[in-house]
Design a protein around this motif. Structure first.
Motif, PDB file in Angstrom:
ATOM      1  N   TRP A 104       0.835  -1.202   0.000  1.00 43.76           N
ATOM      2  CA  TRP A 104       0.000   0.000   0.000  1.00 43.76           C
ATOM      3  C   TRP A 104       0.862   1.241   0.000  1.00 43.76           C
ATOM      4  CZ3 TRP A 104      -0.833   4.388   2.797  1.00 43.76           C
ATOM      5  CH2 TRP A 104      -2.008   5.084   2.542  1.00 43.76           C
TER       6      TRP A 104
ATOM      7  N   LEU B  99     -12.292  -6.483   2.006  1.00 39.10           N
ATOM      8  CA  LEU B  99     -13.303  -5.544   2.500  1.00 39.10           C
ATOM      9  C   LEU B  99     -12.893  -4.984   3.860  1.00 39.10           C
ATOM     10  CD1 LEU B  99     -16.681  -7.268   1.526  1.00 39.10           C
ATOM     11  CD2 LEU B  99     -15.674  -5.197   0.539  1.00 39.10           C
TER      12      LEU B  99
ATOM     13  N   SER C 187      -9.814  -4.497   4.947  1.00 37.82           N
ATOM     14  CA  SER C 187      -8.786  -3.486   4.727  1.00 37.82           C
ATOM     15  C   SER C 187      -9.377  -2.210   4.138  1.00 37.82           C
ATOM     16  CB  SER C 187      -7.694  -4.032   3.791  1.00 37.82           C
ATOM     17  OG  SER C 187      -6.736  -4.764   4.511  1.00 37.82           O
ATOM     18  N   LEU C 188     -10.357  -2.359   3.258  1.00 35.17           N
ATOM     19  CA  LEU C 188     -10.986  -1.177   2.664  1.00 35.17           C
ATOM     20  C   LEU C 188     -11.664  -0.329   3.736  1.00 35.17           C
ATOM     21  CD1 LEU C 188     -11.876   0.467   0.188  1.00 35.17           C
ATOM     22  CD2 LEU C 188     -13.863  -1.061   0.002  1.00 35.17           C
TER      23      LEU C 188
END
Length: 274
Positions: A98, A217, A219-220
């Motif tokens: 990321w 999801l 992590s989002l």
């Protein structure tokens, strides 16, 4: 006399000298080249993160699955996989991936913005970007013995560059909440390999596929919360508003103060330094 002390007027920061003539000629190509380099870095990182999943799943996947199965059959090795290998993967693939992606694309976008400004006569007599120094250990990247250069920051801020600079700071300033938020995405990487590998039993593939969706999801959601928390920092400087209503002198003074605030906060490793 009313007994109140009048505040001294703020000193105006002198405008920087105009760029040299050779710089005006070369800087459109220079910024374009830098933008292409950072775009290439972003694409390579994305291909490594995403492309490695089908590669490991379909290229010699039988040997990969057999090797993992042998290690999991040994209790000590299975414990090592759970305690050491998976956390390292989560940190390297999730958080590390990321940060690489988020640290690179804002620099590419800003470089292309400056390449366009370099062709605009309105920007001909001024510098387009500047560099500050981040404190050692406060920025993303390998350990260094000196401060880190934080380049390609806009001299003239706009609403668009302010938005990009928020991601710039998020990508270069390490934040614990963001690191934790990206760990589930890192765990989704081996699960995605297991979900695609043809040599894995169907029940395991189905469970792995569900785990991929759930982990991504997670992590989002956690990542959005972490990012919004950074933007909601009440100590962040107030310069998100466009400056179009100011006079030329007020705009120059305001921009000088903004640059000083950003330079000071980024040098301290503050993620809200945009």
């Amino acid at each position: 006399m009313t007994g109140t002390r009048a505040e001294a007027p703020e000193a105006s920061t002198p405008a920087p000298p105009p760029p040299a003539r050779w710089s005006l000629v070369l800087r459109p190509l220079g910024y374009l080249f830098v933008g292409l380099v950072w775009t290439g870095i972003w694409l390579v990182a994305l291909l490594l993160l995403v492309g490695s999943v089908p590669y490991l799943a379909f290229v010699d996947s039988e040997a990969l699955v057999a090797g993992v199965g042998e290690r999991l059959s040994n209790p000590l090795e299975a414990l090592g996989v759970v305690v050491i290998v998976l956390p390292v993967l989560a940190l390297a693939i999730g958080s590390g991936g990321w940060y690489v992606l988020t640290a690179s694309w804002p620099l590419a976008v800003l470089s292309f913005v400056y390449a366009g400004r370099a062709l605009d006569r309105r920007y001909r007599g001024e510098k387009l970007s500047f560099t500050t120094r981040g404190a050692r250990g406060s920025t993303f990247g390998p350990p260094t013995t000196t401060s880190v250069a934080l380049s390609l920051q806009p001299v003239r801020s706009t609403a668009f560059t302010d938005r990009v600079m928020r991601f710039y700071a998020a990508g270069w300033s390490v934040d614990g909440r963001t690191v934790v938020a990206m760990l589930p995405a890192g765990l989704a990487w081996p699960c995605a390999i297991a979900a695609l590998a043809p040599d894995v039993p169907d029940p395991v593939r189905a469970v792995s596929a569900v785990a991929v969706v759930v982990l991504l999801l997670a992590s989002l959601v956690l990542g959005v919360r972490a990012f919004r928390r950074r933007l909601a920092d009440p100590s962040a400087p107030d310069h998100d508003r466009p400056l179009t209503d100011l006079s030329a002198a007020e705009r120059r003074d305001r921009l000088a103060r903004v640059r000083e605030q950003r330079r000071a906060r980024l040098s301290r490793g503050d993620p809200s330094g945009t």
